[in-house]
Scaffold this motif. Structure first.
Motif, PDB file in Angstrom:
ATOM      1  N   PHE A   1     -11.918  -3.186  -5.755  1.00  0.00           N
ATOM      2  CA  PHE A   1     -11.188  -2.622  -4.617  1.00  0.00           C
ATOM      3  C   PHE A   1     -12.152  -2.037  -3.588  1.00  0.00           C
ATOM      4  O   PHE A   1     -12.005  -2.261  -2.380  1.00  0.00           O
ATOM      5  CB  PHE A   1     -10.221  -1.551  -5.116  1.00  0.00           C
ATOM      6  CG  PHE A   1      -9.391  -0.916  -4.035  1.00  0.00           C
ATOM      7  CD1 PHE A   1      -8.179  -1.469  -3.656  1.00  0.00           C
ATOM      8  CD2 PHE A   1      -9.818   0.238  -3.396  1.00  0.00           C
ATOM      9  CE1 PHE A   1      -7.409  -0.891  -2.656  1.00  0.00           C
ATOM     10  CE2 PHE A   1      -9.057   0.825  -2.400  1.00  0.00           C
ATOM     11  CZ  PHE A   1      -7.853   0.260  -2.028  1.00  0.00           C
ATOM     12  N   LYS A   2     -13.152  -1.291  -4.059  1.00  0.00           N
ATOM     13  CA  LYS A   2     -14.100  -0.630  -3.158  1.00  0.00           C
ATOM     14  C   LYS A   2     -14.901  -1.641  -2.339  1.00  0.00           C
ATOM     15  O   LYS A   2     -15.238  -1.382  -1.183  1.00  0.00           O
ATOM     16  CB  LYS A   2     -15.056   0.249  -3.971  1.00  0.00           C
ATOM     17  CG  LYS A   2     -14.399   1.455  -4.617  1.00  0.00           C
ATOM     18  CD  LYS A   2     -14.248   2.617  -3.659  1.00  0.00           C
ATOM     19  CE  LYS A   2     -15.564   3.300  -3.416  1.00  0.00           C
ATOM     20  NZ  LYS A   2     -15.405   4.521  -2.574  1.00  0.00           N
ATOM     21  N   ILE A   3     -15.218  -2.785  -2.936  1.00  0.00           N
ATOM     22  CA  ILE A   3     -15.995  -3.802  -2.226  1.00  0.00           C
ATOM     23  C   ILE A   3     -15.130  -4.538  -1.205  1.00  0.00           C
ATOM     24  O   ILE A   3     -15.561  -4.802  -0.080  1.00  0.00           O
ATOM     25  CB  ILE A   3     -16.613  -4.814  -3.221  1.00  0.00           C
ATOM     26  CG1 ILE A   3     -17.638  -4.118  -4.118  1.00  0.00           C
ATOM     27  CG2 ILE A   3     -17.269  -5.977  -2.473  1.00  0.00           C
ATOM     28  CD1 ILE A   3     -18.180  -5.000  -5.228  1.00  0.00           C
ATOM     29  N   VAL A   4     -13.896  -4.833  -1.581  1.00  0.00           N
ATOM     30  CA  VAL A   4     -13.021  -5.661  -0.746  1.00  0.00           C
ATOM     31  C   VAL A   4     -12.413  -4.885   0.417  1.00  0.00           C
ATOM     32  O   VAL A   4     -12.288  -5.408   1.528  1.00  0.00           O
ATOM     33  CB  VAL A   4     -11.903  -6.289  -1.614  1.00  0.00           C
ATOM     34  CG1 VAL A   4     -10.826  -6.923  -0.745  1.00  0.00           C
ATOM     35  CG2 VAL A   4     -12.491  -7.324  -2.560  1.00  0.00           C
TER      36      VAL A   4
ATOM     37  N   ARG B   1       0.866  -1.177   0.000  1.00  0.00           N
ATOM     38  CA  ARG B   1       0.000   0.000   0.000  1.00  0.00           C
ATOM     39  C   ARG B   1       0.903   1.227   0.000  1.00  0.00           C
ATOM     40  O   ARG B   1       2.049   1.158   0.459  1.00  0.00           O
ATOM     41  CB  ARG B   1      -0.920  -0.011   1.226  1.00  0.00           C
ATOM     42  CG  ARG B   1      -0.181  -0.003   2.535  1.00  0.00           C
ATOM     43  CD  ARG B   1      -1.023  -0.435   3.727  1.00  0.00           C
ATOM     44  NE  ARG B   1      -2.087   0.487   4.050  1.00  0.00           N
ATOM     45  CZ  ARG B   1      -2.789   0.424   5.187  1.00  0.00           C
ATOM     46  NH1 ARG B   1      -2.533  -0.520   6.090  1.00  0.00           N
ATOM     47  NH2 ARG B   1      -3.745   1.284   5.424  1.00  0.00           N
ATOM     48  N   PRO B   2       0.436   2.356  -0.519  1.00  0.00           N
ATOM     49  CA  PRO B   2       1.316   3.535  -0.597  1.00  0.00           C
ATOM     50  C   PRO B   2       1.588   4.144   0.767  1.00  0.00           C
ATOM     51  O   PRO B   2       0.783   4.014   1.700  1.00  0.00           O
ATOM     52  CB  PRO B   2       0.518   4.502  -1.482  1.00  0.00           C
ATOM     53  CG  PRO B   2      -0.903   4.081  -1.335  1.00  0.00           C
ATOM     54  CD  PRO B   2      -0.881   2.601  -1.119  1.00  0.00           C
TER      55      PRO B   2
ATOM     56  N   ARG C   1      -3.607  -1.909  -9.664  1.00  0.00           N
ATOM     57  CA  ARG C   1      -2.619  -2.976  -9.475  1.00  0.00           C
ATOM     58  C   ARG C   1      -2.985  -3.885  -8.300  1.00  0.00           C
ATOM     59  O   ARG C   1      -2.123  -4.530  -7.716  1.00  0.00           O
ATOM     60  CB  ARG C   1      -1.231  -2.366  -9.246  1.00  0.00           C
ATOM     61  CG  ARG C   1      -0.671  -1.676 -10.469  1.00  0.00           C
ATOM     62  CD  ARG C   1       0.782  -1.309 -10.275  1.00  0.00           C
ATOM     63  NE  ARG C   1       0.958  -0.201  -9.362  1.00  0.00           N
ATOM     64  CZ  ARG C   1       2.126   0.163  -8.847  1.00  0.00           C
ATOM     65  NH1 ARG C   1       3.205  -0.499  -9.140  1.00  0.00           N
ATOM     66  NH2 ARG C   1       2.203   1.187  -8.031  1.00  0.00           N
ATOM     67  N   PHE C   2      -4.260  -3.935  -7.966  1.00  0.00           N
ATOM     68  CA  PHE C   2      -4.724  -4.755  -6.848  1.00  0.00           C
ATOM     69  C   PHE C   2      -4.634  -6.227  -7.244  1.00  0.00           C
ATOM     70  O   PHE C   2      -5.402  -6.720  -8.067  1.00  0.00           O
ATOM     71  CB  PHE C   2      -6.162  -4.363  -6.496  1.00  0.00           C
ATOM     72  CG  PHE C   2      -6.611  -4.820  -5.140  1.00  0.00           C
ATOM     73  CD1 PHE C   2      -5.982  -4.357  -4.002  1.00  0.00           C
ATOM     74  CD2 PHE C   2      -7.664  -5.708  -4.999  1.00  0.00           C
ATOM     75  CE1 PHE C   2      -6.397  -4.764  -2.741  1.00  0.00           C
ATOM     76  CE2 PHE C   2      -8.088  -6.120  -3.752  1.00  0.00           C
ATOM     77  CZ  PHE C   2      -7.454  -5.650  -2.618  1.00  0.00           C
ATOM     78  N   GLY C   3      -3.666  -6.936  -6.647  1.00  0.00           N
ATOM     79  CA  GLY C   3      -3.315  -8.277  -7.101  1.00  0.00           C
ATOM     80  C   GLY C   3      -4.437  -9.295  -7.071  1.00  0.00           C
ATOM     81  O   GLY C   3      -4.529 -10.163  -7.945  1.00  0.00           O
ATOM     82  N   PHE C   4      -5.329  -9.219  -6.075  1.00  0.00           N
ATOM     83  CA  PHE C   4      -6.388 -10.215  -5.947  1.00  0.00           C
ATOM     84  C   PHE C   4      -7.415 -10.121  -7.073  1.00  0.00           C
ATOM     85  O   PHE C   4      -8.243 -11.012  -7.234  1.00  0.00           O
ATOM     86  CB  PHE C   4      -7.091 -10.075  -4.593  1.00  0.00           C
ATOM     87  CG  PHE C   4      -6.219 -10.447  -3.418  1.00  0.00           C
ATOM     88  CD1 PHE C   4      -5.277 -11.450  -3.538  1.00  0.00           C
ATOM     89  CD2 PHE C   4      -6.340  -9.791  -2.207  1.00  0.00           C
ATOM     90  CE1 PHE C   4      -4.470 -11.803  -2.460  1.00  0.00           C
ATOM     91  CE2 PHE C   4      -5.540 -10.129  -1.122  1.00  0.00           C
ATOM     92  CZ  PHE C   4      -4.603 -11.139  -1.250  1.00  0.00           C
ATOM     93  N   PHE C   5      -7.383  -9.045  -7.853  1.00  0.00           N
ATOM     94  CA  PHE C   5      -8.293  -8.923  -8.994  1.00  0.00           C
ATOM     95  C   PHE C   5      -7.934  -9.937 -10.076  1.00  0.00           C
ATOM     96  O   PHE C   5      -8.806 -10.498 -10.736  1.00  0.00           O
ATOM     97  CB  PHE C   5      -8.227  -7.500  -9.563  1.00  0.00           C
ATOM     98  CG  PHE C   5      -9.056  -7.295 -10.800  1.00  0.00           C
ATOM     99  CD1 PHE C   5     -10.409  -7.023 -10.709  1.00  0.00           C
ATOM    100  CD2 PHE C   5      -8.486  -7.385 -12.064  1.00  0.00           C
ATOM    101  CE1 PHE C   5     -11.184  -6.844 -11.848  1.00  0.00           C
ATOM    102  CE2 PHE C   5      -9.244  -7.204 -13.210  1.00  0.00           C
ATOM    103  CZ  PHE C   5     -10.601  -6.928 -13.097  1.00  0.00           C
TER     104      PHE C   5
END
Length: 404
Positions: free
Chosen positions: A355-358, A187-188, A205-209
């Motif tokens: 990302f918003k849901i997770v 995370r930044p 770049r969210f890896g779980f996607f």
């Protein structure tokens, strides 16, 4: 033959029409909606149902084994200093820090500043014009000489370590039965979250996607946010320094080949703070480096499909970079470029929704609406970086020679 020519002319005229643009646009839209509900939602459920082991404070730990924090550093600056400062402030009561620094006087001087802490061991990597750098895995092995018990935490010199992060990673090792635990990613840094380009990178770049979450993975072992028991090191000995592949993949081979399972955390709070490129120039450099590494991995592994994918990426990127010219040459090609670009944009929208849901809203700064407009520009930047990498293949050949 005449019928074939007439058909070709008809299709060419149709490709230039607005009906073609609408038809293919609808197909792309339907495809992305379908993927969201039948793929993305399945991946989201896999994350949400696999909750990380809960722990509230250090007092909940059953034991306090020695925690060996290993930090290889090569040609680092202020972020390296911040990393070591964050480690020096950790409240875990039993820590030993092993730093292996080199590459520049600044890096070595920063490392030496922390000799004042009794639990810091400072090693100096060999390197410079006369002698090549140790390499990250070799630098890691140099540190392992000074480890003989407890837990090991592997991190990078540009990361920022917090008490909450350490607690989340060591909990499954101390209170559970895991041997290796890896955080959910990166995370930044808090100071960087205000930059729109960093916000874009956070969800794009969210890896779980891309990869369905599973508690146990058999792929790679991150060098930036991994905690493991010393028994694992006893079993494998040193990490292999001779594989010409990505370091995290090589570490994964060493560990998994001995029968160990790698436990992955899913909570966003288990992600480590690290440096995200806050400027366009740095973003382009990072993107270029990522593609070069992907191509190098495919080359050394003789992975033809990976090489083909990278080459197709180059060709499509060249096509998209010059697409405004097609409005004067061939309207059909111009429409095709617009549709490809729209497909990429919708993919990024899916990543944003994912990302918003997770991730719970309280763990990141709000995304401004203007980012959806800037997203067109950021996508074009990625395409430019792809093309720049293509023209830099000569330097890639030199990198390959250096790795052999």
């Amino acid at each position: 033959m005449e019928k074939i020519i007439q058909l070709f002319i008809y299709l060419n005229d149709f490709a230039k029409s607005i009906f073609f643009l609408i038809l293919i646009g609808l197909i792309i839209l339907i495809y992305n909606v379908f993927m969201h509900f039948f793929k993305d939602r399945r991946y989201i459920r896999a994350i949400l149902k696999n909750v990380d082991p809960k722990i509230n404070s250090m007092e909940d730990l059953k034991d306090f084994p020695l925690l060996n924090i290993i930090v290889p550093a090569w040609k680092e600056g202020i972020l390296f200093k911040n990393c070591l400062s964050s480690i020096s402030k950790l409240i875990y009561p039993n820590i030993k820090v092993i730093v292996n620094a080199g590459g520049s006087e600044e890096t070595i001087n920063i490392a030496n500043e922390f000799k004042k802490f009794k639990n810091f061991i400072i090693l100096l990597q060999s390197g410079g014009k006369e002698k090549a750098a140790l390499g990250k895995i070799k630098a890691l092995n140099e540190c392992l000489i000074h480890v003989s018990e407890g837990l090991l935490y592997l991190t990078d010199a540009d990361c920022y370590i917090t008490d909450d992060l350490i607690l989340r990673l060591i909990n499954p090792l101390i209170n559970g039965n895991e041997d290796i635990v890896i955080g959910a990613g990166t995370r930044p840094l808090i100071s960087q979250e205000k930059h729109h380009i960093v916000k874009y990178a956070l969800f794009s770049r969210f890896g779980f996607f891309k990869t369905k979450y599973a508690k146990y993975h058999k792929t790679m072992v991150s060098g930036a946010n991994t905690c493991l028991k010393y028994e694992v090191i006893e079993s494998i000995g040193n990490f292999n320094e001779n594989r010409i592949i990505a370091e995290d993949v090589s570490r994964g081979y060493d560990i998994i080949s001995k029968g160990f399972k790698v436990f992955w955390l899913s909570d966003y709070r288990s992600r480590i703070y690290t440096d995200f490129p806050p400027t366009i120039k740095e973003t382009l450099k990072q993107r270029k480096r990522y593609i070069e590494n992907s191509l190098m991995y495919g080359y050394f592994q003789k992975n033809l499909m990976r090489i083909i994918k990278v080459l197709l990426l180059f060709l499509s990127s060249m096509f998209l970079v010059i697409f405004p010219i097609f409005i004067f040459i061939n309207l059909g090609l111009f429409y095709i470029c617009i549709l490809i670009f729209a497909g990429i944009y919708l993919n990024r929208i899916r990543r944003y929704i994912f990302f918003k849901i997770v991730v719970d809203r309280k763990y990141y700064h709000k995304f401004p609406k203007i980012i959806f407009i800037k997203m067109f520009f950021y996508i074009y930047l990625e395409i430019l970086a792809n093309v720049a990498t293509l023209f830099g293949l000569y330097s890639f050949r030199k990198q390959v020679k250096n790795r052999i």
